[in-house]
Write an enzyme that holds these catalytic residues in place. Structure first.
Site, PDB file in Angstrom:
ATOM      1  N   CYS A   2       0.590  -1.343  -0.201  1.00 44.56           N
ATOM      2  CA  CYS A   2       0.069  -0.123   0.927  1.00 44.56           C
ATOM      3  C   CYS A   2       1.180   0.686   0.111  1.00 44.56           C
ATOM      4  CB  CYS A   2      -0.877   0.114   1.077  1.00 44.56           C
ATOM      5  SG  CYS A   2      -1.827  -1.909   1.344  1.00 44.56           S
ATOM      6  N   LYS A 573       2.674  -1.627  -9.133  1.00 41.85           N
ATOM      7  CA  LYS A 573       3.362  -0.916  -9.659  1.00 41.85           C
ATOM      8  C   LYS A 573       4.690  -1.842  -8.457  1.00 41.85           C
ATOM      9  CE  LYS A 573       5.920  -0.150 -12.266  1.00 41.85           C
ATOM     10  NZ  LYS A 573       5.856  -1.021 -14.099  1.00 41.85           N
TER      11      LYS A 573
HETATM   12  C1  F6R Z   1       4.586  -7.279 -14.896  1.00 41.89           C
HETATM   13  C2  F6R Z   1       5.326  -6.548 -13.930  1.00 41.89           C
HETATM   14  C3  F6R Z   1       5.681  -8.169 -12.692  1.00 41.89           C
HETATM   15  C4  F6R Z   1       7.435  -7.058 -12.191  1.00 41.89           C
HETATM   16  C5  F6R Z   1       7.043  -7.053 -10.760  1.00 41.89           C
HETATM   17  C6  F6R Z   1       8.444  -7.607 -10.445  1.00 41.89           C
HETATM   18  O1  F6R Z   1       4.501  -6.269 -15.975  1.00 41.89           O
HETATM   19  O2  F6R Z   1       5.515  -5.771 -13.680  1.00 41.89           O
HETATM   20  O3  F6R Z   1       6.261  -8.740 -12.867  1.00 41.89           O
HETATM   21  O4  F6R Z   1       8.220  -7.310 -13.172  1.00 41.89           O
HETATM   22  O5  F6R Z   1       6.876  -7.831 -10.627  1.00 41.89           O
HETATM   23  O6  F6R Z   1       8.646  -5.958  -9.837  1.00 41.89           O
HETATM   24  P1  F6R Z   1      10.698  -5.018  -8.867  1.00 41.89           P
HETATM   25  O7  F6R Z   1      11.203  -5.248 -10.917  1.00 41.89           O
HETATM   26  O8  F6R Z   1       9.453  -3.783  -8.955  1.00 41.89           O
HETATM   27  O9  F6R Z   1      10.622  -6.120  -8.949  1.00 41.89           O
END
Ligand code: F6R
Length: 577
Positions: A2, A573
């Site tokens: 969150c 994200k």
């Molecule tokens: C898919 C996506 C997620 C991230 C994953 C890892 O499009 O964005 O699968 O790749 O949650 O996130 P990071 O790269 O921020 O560790």
């Protein structure tokens, strides 16, 4: 995962909280809320859904010196108004926003609240009720004592109805940053939510803060801790056109990312890194790559690159790496990939690997992230802010940085491949995808297939498509077809074949015949003239080009289905739980 915000100052608190929540929606957006002082009482405004609805439905006309806010990605308890934060203690004296997970929630409820009925299904409520239970004159000390009972992760901001002048905070394994600007103090899970504060302070794990006219920080033994603010060097927010989606904008920006990476990491076509990274890349015997989701798929690509260098390598998904005993070689090179630098499973893994800290290379897009903060060897993706939940340009950046590492170790200069990729991406943007989108939407089963590295990009293509179209898709190794998956082939199936690898094209052609004779529909992307979309062969970068095509196909499919491509359901994200 969150987003939380707290504000103390003379600006209009509700406006500050609303705009910070809008900036943190990428951390979760299924419900949200704020708490403010009104007539000496703490009033809460919440709703299910996006922050924009909260803002429209709750225009605030009064002022409050302090306030807190929360945007939620439900991890414990369904999406509902009662589970949305801020949450109050039983007697309503204390109000809390929490990011993180209380892993021993059942134990705490049983031990301290046997037979008590809670007002929400969240794990967070137990924290504020414990604070109420153990409260004595000093709230910060009470929070410190309660936090000792909590197993898991937390960043907390708490307000006390009897103290309209102070915010109380705690942090462990979830980010919390304080920002100062004039007479305002902000505290939030995200640097973007600090209203361009020129001075920032990253709270460390197991520290506690009282924020009012002055700021007091306590360490893990509840001793006073000095606070040193540093300048905030964060880039400005990306701006998009009114009706444009962030995702399409970010797919298009991939050409710029290529140019930025070239400018940063190439001198006369030779790859160069900062000295500490050069040293790290000179002295290792095996490579271990760790990432989640799209970043994990980038790790898989690196295996192919290291294989070409005859260097053994293995990839791990972050959630597995954090629970398994990783068997490292004597001198491992550990590459962690994370666009956000905030992914919980990776932070947990890095913490477990503290003995190997000097052997870890982080590839990230966020230089102010928790992971970048913990590690000394950091390669920046230079992709600028990625807002859409589905990663696109950061995948390209990870892929290219791994390719640069390959060239650096091989001592090979770059030739024309990045320029060819640049133009090929331009071509991909100009294609009409209506036909393939219609085929996908009509199909009941959607499969992506490839061999070798093409299977690894099929995994990424399939993830992209499913996360924004909500259509179930599967990626598989085409050589495995006859061992089971062939049973799914019929006229309701579409198979998207990925064929960047010229060495395996004949084998793929055999698989395609087998599929067609079971009446499945086939659509081919690749470097052979039989393909529906012919892609220029750029050797080790061809698979990356196929992913760009899949990003665009996924985007147009999701658009045709009327989905919110930037903020798909149930996702966030930054995955901080
Ligand atoms: C898919 C996506 C997620 C991230 C994953 C890892 O499009 O964005 O699968 O790749 O949650 O996130 P990071 O790269 O921020 O560790």
């Amino acid at each position: 995962m969150c987003g939380i915000i707290g504000y103390h100052g003379l600006e209009k608190t509700s406006d500050i909280l609303y705009s910070s929540l809008l900036k943190m929606e990428y951390r979760g957006y299924d419900s949200c809320g704020i708490a403010l002082f009104k007539n000496n009482k703490v009033s809460i405004y919440k709703n299910i859904g996006r922050v924009s609805k909260l803002v429209t439905n709750n225009p605030i006309t009064f002022d409050s010196l302090i306030g807190i806010g929360h945007t939620r990605w439900a991890s414990c308890g369904e999406v509902s108004l009662r589970n949305a934060h801020p949450l109050k203690s039983f007697n309503k004296q204390f109000t809390l926003v929490h990011n993180g997970v209380v892993e021993n929630v059942e134990y705490l409820k049983e031990k301290y609240f046997h037979d008590v009925i809670f007002n929400t299904d969240t794990d967070s409520e137990v924290i504020i009720c414990l604070i109420e239970k153990f409260y004595h004159e000093d709230l910060l000390k009470t929070i410190f004592q309660v936090c000792k009972l909590i197993e898991g992760s937390y960043s907390l901001i708490i307000i006390d109805e009897n103290d309209p002048n102070n915010l109380y905070c705690a942090k462990n394994k979830a980010p919390l940053i304080i920002g100062k600007k004039g007479f305002s103090t902000y505290v939030a899970s995200d640097i973007q939510a600090l209203h361009d504060s020129p001075l920032i302070y990253h709270m460390e794990d197991l520290t506690f803060a009282k924020i009012g006219k002055d700021i007091i920080i306590k360490d893990q033994f509840f001793n006073d801790k000095d606070i040193f603010f540093m300048p905030n060097l964060i880039e400005n927010e990306p701006i998009k056109m009114k009706d444009e989606s962030y995702m399409l904008k970010e797919i298009y920006e991939q050409q710029e990312v290529i140019q930025r990476l070239k400018a940063k990491y190439l001198i006369h076509n030779e790859v160069t890194f900062q000295d500490n990274i050069k040293n790290l890349l000179q002295d290792f015997d095996e490579v271990f790559l760790i990432g989640c989701g799209t970043s994990y798929h980038a790790c898989l690509i690196a295996e192919e690159f290291f294989n070409k260098l005859n260097i053994p390598s293995r990839s791990y998904v972050g959630s597995e790496a954090s629970i398994n005993n990783l068997l490292f070689s004597k001198k491992p090179l550990i590459i962690v990939i994370s666009q956000s630098g905030e992914t919980h499973d990776l932070i947990k893994t890095v913490d477990l690997l503290s003995n190997y800290k000097n052997r870890i290379l982080l590839i990230t897009n966020e230089k102010h992230s928790s992971l970048a903060f913990k590690l000394d060897h950091v390669l920046l993706m230079e992709a600028q802010k990625e807002v859409a939940v589905a990663s696109t340009k950061t995948y390209l950046a990870s892929y290219l940085l791994l390719y640069f590492i390959y060239l650096y170790i091989k001592k090979e200069p770059l030739k024309q491949e990045l320029d060819i990729l640049y133009h090929a991406i331009g071509n991909a943007q100009s294609i009409d995808y209506t036909h393939i989108v219609e085929m996908i939407i009509k199909a009941k089963k959607i499969m992506l297939m490839g061999r070798g590295i093409d299977y690894k990009v099929a995994l990424e293509g399939s993830l992209k498509l499913k996360e924004i179209s909500y259509l179930p898709t599967e990626a598989y190794l085409s050589g495995e077809l006859k061992h089971g998956t062939m049973a799914l082939m019929d006229e309701e199936t579409i198979v998207i074949g990925l064929m960047s690898n010229v060495n395996t094209i004949n084998l793929m052609k055999g698989n395609i015949e087998e599929i067609k004779s079971r009446k499945a529909n086939v659509y081919l992307l690749g470097c052979d003239k039989i393909c529906d979309v012919f892609c220029v062969d750029i050797s080790m970068l061809s698979p990356l080009l196929l992913v760009v095509y899949m990003q665009l196909i996924s985007y147009y499919t999701a658009k045709a289905l009327g989905n919110n491509v930037d903020f798909p359901r149930n996702l966030a994200k930054s995955v901080t739980v």
